[in-house]
Design a protein around this motif. Structure first.
Motif, PDB file in Angstrom:
ATOM      1  N   SER A 199       0.849  -1.187   0.000  1.00 47.80           N
ATOM      2  CA  SER A 199       0.000   0.000   0.000  1.00 47.80           C
ATOM      3  C   SER A 199       0.893   1.249   0.000  1.00 47.80           C
ATOM      4  N   PHE A 200       0.269   2.412  -0.127  1.00 52.94           N
ATOM      5  CA  PHE A 200       1.054   3.649  -0.091  1.00 52.94           C
ATOM      6  C   PHE A 200       0.181   4.822   0.344  1.00 52.94           C
ATOM      7  N   TYR A 201       0.873   5.891   0.758  1.00 55.44           N
ATOM      8  CA  TYR A 201       0.241   7.175   1.051  1.00 55.44           C
ATOM      9  C   TYR A 201       0.636   8.157  -0.046  1.00 55.44           C
ATOM     10  N   THR A 202      -0.278   9.056  -0.398  1.00 52.31           N
ATOM     11  CA  THR A 202       0.042  10.079  -1.386  1.00 52.31           C
ATOM     12  C   THR A 202      -0.765  11.335  -1.088  1.00 52.31           C
ATOM     13  N   THR A 203      -0.344  12.452  -1.665  1.00 51.91           N
ATOM     14  CA  THR A 203      -1.042  13.716  -1.443  1.00 51.91           C
ATOM     15  C   THR A 203      -1.706  14.192  -2.728  1.00 51.91           C
ATOM     16  N   ARG A 204      -2.933  14.662  -2.576  1.00 55.83           N
ATOM     17  CA  ARG A 204      -3.619  15.378  -3.660  1.00 55.83           C
ATOM     18  C   ARG A 204      -3.338  16.849  -3.420  1.00 55.83           C
ATOM     19  N   MET A 205      -2.437  17.411  -4.211  1.00 55.75           N
ATOM     20  CA  MET A 205      -2.058  18.799  -3.996  1.00 55.75           C
ATOM     21  C   MET A 205      -3.191  19.753  -4.383  1.00 55.75           C
ATOM     22  N   ALA A 206      -3.863  19.432  -5.496  1.00 59.48           N
ATOM     23  CA  ALA A 206      -4.905  20.314  -6.014  1.00 59.48           C
ATOM     24  C   ALA A 206      -5.686  19.561  -7.076  1.00 59.48           C
ATOM     25  N   SER A 207      -6.682  20.231  -7.640  1.00 59.02           N
ATOM     26  CA  SER A 207      -7.338  19.700  -8.828  1.00 59.02           C
ATOM     27  C   SER A 207      -6.359  19.812  -9.993  1.00 59.02           C
ATOM     28  N   LEU A 208      -6.663  19.165 -11.109  1.00 58.95           N
ATOM     29  CA  LEU A 208      -5.778  19.242 -12.272  1.00 58.95           C
ATOM     30  C   LEU A 208      -5.681  20.679 -12.783  1.00 58.95           C
ATOM     31  N   ARG A 209      -6.808  21.365 -12.836  1.00 61.13           N
ATOM     32  CA  ARG A 209      -6.792  22.762 -13.278  1.00 61.13           C
ATOM     33  C   ARG A 209      -6.053  23.634 -12.264  1.00 61.13           C
ATOM     34  N   GLY A 210      -6.302  23.395 -10.984  1.00 63.79           N
ATOM     35  CA  GLY A 210      -5.639  24.177  -9.941  1.00 63.79           C
ATOM     36  C   GLY A 210      -4.133  24.054 -10.003  1.00 63.79           C
ATOM     37  N   LEU A 225      -1.027  27.303 -10.755  1.00 63.32           N
ATOM     38  CA  LEU A 225      -0.149  27.709  -9.650  1.00 63.32           C
ATOM     39  C   LEU A 225       0.828  28.810 -10.047  1.00 63.32           C
ATOM     40  N   ALA A 226       1.192  28.858 -11.320  1.00 62.12           N
ATOM     41  CA  ALA A 226       2.121  29.895 -11.760  1.00 62.12           C
ATOM     42  C   ALA A 226       1.484  31.280 -11.729  1.00 62.12           C
ATOM     43  N   GLN A 227       0.140  31.341 -11.669  1.00 60.21           N
ATOM     44  CA  GLN A 227      -0.546  32.635 -11.640  1.00 60.21           C
ATOM     45  C   GLN A 227      -0.855  33.111 -10.220  1.00 60.21           C
ATOM     46  N   ASN A 228      -1.216  32.190  -9.350  1.00 63.29           N
ATOM     47  CA  ASN A 228      -1.551  32.608  -7.988  1.00 63.29           C
ATOM     48  C   ASN A 228      -1.456  31.429  -7.025  1.00 63.29           C
ATOM     49  N   ILE A 229      -1.229  31.753  -5.769  1.00 67.59           N
ATOM     50  CA  ILE A 229      -1.175  30.757  -4.704  1.00 67.59           C
ATOM     51  C   ILE A 229      -2.513  30.787  -3.976  1.00 67.59           C
ATOM     52  N   PRO A 230      -3.236  29.685  -3.922  1.00 66.26           N
ATOM     53  CA  PRO A 230      -4.562  29.673  -3.285  1.00 66.26           C
ATOM     54  C   PRO A 230      -4.469  29.908  -1.778  1.00 66.26           C
ATOM     55  N   THR A 231      -5.586  30.312  -1.207  1.00 69.55           N
ATOM     56  CA  THR A 231      -5.652  30.543   0.239  1.00 69.55           C
ATOM     57  C   THR A 231      -6.633  29.604   0.932  1.00 69.55           C
ATOM     58  N   GLU A 232      -7.464  28.896   0.154  1.00 63.79           N
ATOM     59  CA  GLU A 232      -8.407  27.932   0.713  1.00 63.79           C
ATOM     60  C   GLU A 232      -7.891  26.519   0.477  1.00 63.79           C
ATOM     61  N   PRO A 233      -8.326  25.531   1.291  1.00 66.35           N
ATOM     62  CA  PRO A 233      -7.861  24.154   1.099  1.00 66.35           C
ATOM     63  C   PRO A 233      -8.045  23.667  -0.333  1.00 66.35           C
ATOM     64  N   THR A 234      -7.012  23.000  -0.835  1.00 72.22           N
ATOM     65  CA  THR A 234      -7.022  22.503  -2.211  1.00 72.22           C
ATOM     66  C   THR A 234      -6.933  20.986  -2.305  1.00 72.22           C
ATOM     67  N   GLY A 235      -6.625  20.310  -1.193  1.00 65.17           N
ATOM     68  CA  GLY A 235      -6.444  18.867  -1.272  1.00 65.17           C
ATOM     69  C   GLY A 235      -6.262  18.226   0.093  1.00 65.17           C
ATOM     70  N   HIS A 236      -5.742  16.996   0.090  1.00 63.86           N
ATOM     71  CA  HIS A 236      -5.606  16.196   1.303  1.00 63.86           C
ATOM     72  C   HIS A 236      -4.720  14.993   0.995  1.00 63.86           C
ATOM     73  N   ALA A 237      -4.549  14.135   1.965  1.00 64.81           N
ATOM     74  CA  ALA A 237      -3.763  12.912   1.779  1.00 64.81           C
ATOM     75  C   ALA A 237      -4.684  11.716   1.573  1.00 64.81           C
ATOM     76  N   PHE A 238      -4.185  10.734   0.823  1.00 65.45           N
ATOM     77  CA  PHE A 238      -4.874   9.467   0.592  1.00 65.45           C
ATOM     78  C   PHE A 238      -4.029   8.315   1.129  1.00 65.45           C
ATOM     79  N   VAL A 239      -4.705   7.238   1.495  1.00 63.38           N
ATOM     80  CA  VAL A 239      -4.057   5.941   1.631  1.00 63.38           C
ATOM     81  C   VAL A 239      -4.634   5.056   0.537  1.00 63.38           C
ATOM     82  N   TRP A 240      -3.767   4.256  -0.099  1.00 63.23           N
ATOM     83  CA  TRP A 240      -4.215   3.324  -1.154  1.00 63.23           C
ATOM     84  C   TRP A 240      -3.743   1.930  -0.809  1.00 63.23           C
TER      85      TRP A 240
END
Length: 205
Positions: A60-71, A75-90
């Protein structure tokens, strides 16, 4: 890189080119003669731009969802201020499951305790490294560190975190356009005590 319960050495790699997935390789060889053999992949959940992955001996593994694909593309345009993701276990048996207590702004690097009970997750957009109990989602500690990127274990049991000391959209855009030579984004490598979640200071800057 993880030594599996079956004795094989597995390399897990987050793939963004062509498909969003965790690619699984077996590392084979000895001495100075090493190679990797592709053994399959795990496709990312829908609309998830993954960042880092930490393997476990049981496959198994752990991984992070940094953002949506569009988000992630924006990132080169702006840094978000609201939550964009979380961690998964698979795991092969259950697939992806969100780990509670991991919502954050740009979840990034992730490492696991040797027994898999704890994760250490960076949230780059909120300047934090968190220590979280996977089963309960309980936060056991938090450290403020500037724009933490990837995280890994040192041989002596410290956590090593890359801190992007010049993390802003302009630097990000400049690196994205670099076609030759290094990206000159300023950074430090900071050592962390994982028990007390305190900084031991930079070991490289």
């Amino acid at each position: 890189l993880v030594r599996r319960d079956d004795g094989r050495l597995e390399l897990l790699v987050v793939q963004h080119g062509g498909r969003e997935a965790v690619e699984l390789f077996e590392v084979v060889g000895s001495g100075t003669d090493w190679r990797i053999v592709w053994r399959g992949c795990v496709f990312a959940p829908p609309d998830a731009s993954l960042n880092e992955v930490a393997g476990l001996p049981d496959g198994s593994f752990y991984t992070t969802r940094m953002a949506s694909l569009r988000g992630a593309r924006e990132l080169a345009q702006n840094i978000p201020t609201e939550p964009t993701g979380h961690a998964f276990v698979w795991s092969p048996e259950t697939g992806f499951r969100k780990i509670e207590g991991t919502d954050g702004v740009l979840p990034n690097g992730i490492a696991t305790s040797p027994d898999g009970r704890l994760i250490y997750m960076n949230a780059s957009g909120e300047n934090s490294l968190r220590k979280i109990e996977v089963a309960s989602g309980r936060e056991l500690g938090r450290l403020t560190i500037q724009a933490p990127d990837n995280v890994t274990w040192s041989p002596d049991g410290r956590l090593l975190v890359a801190s992007l000391t010049g993390f802003d959209p302009e630097h990000f855009a400049a690196c994205a356009q670099t076609t030759e030579g290094p990206c000159d984004l300023p950074f430090q490598i900071v050592a962390i005590d994982p028990e007390t979640m305190t900084s031991l200071g930079p070991i490289y800057e």
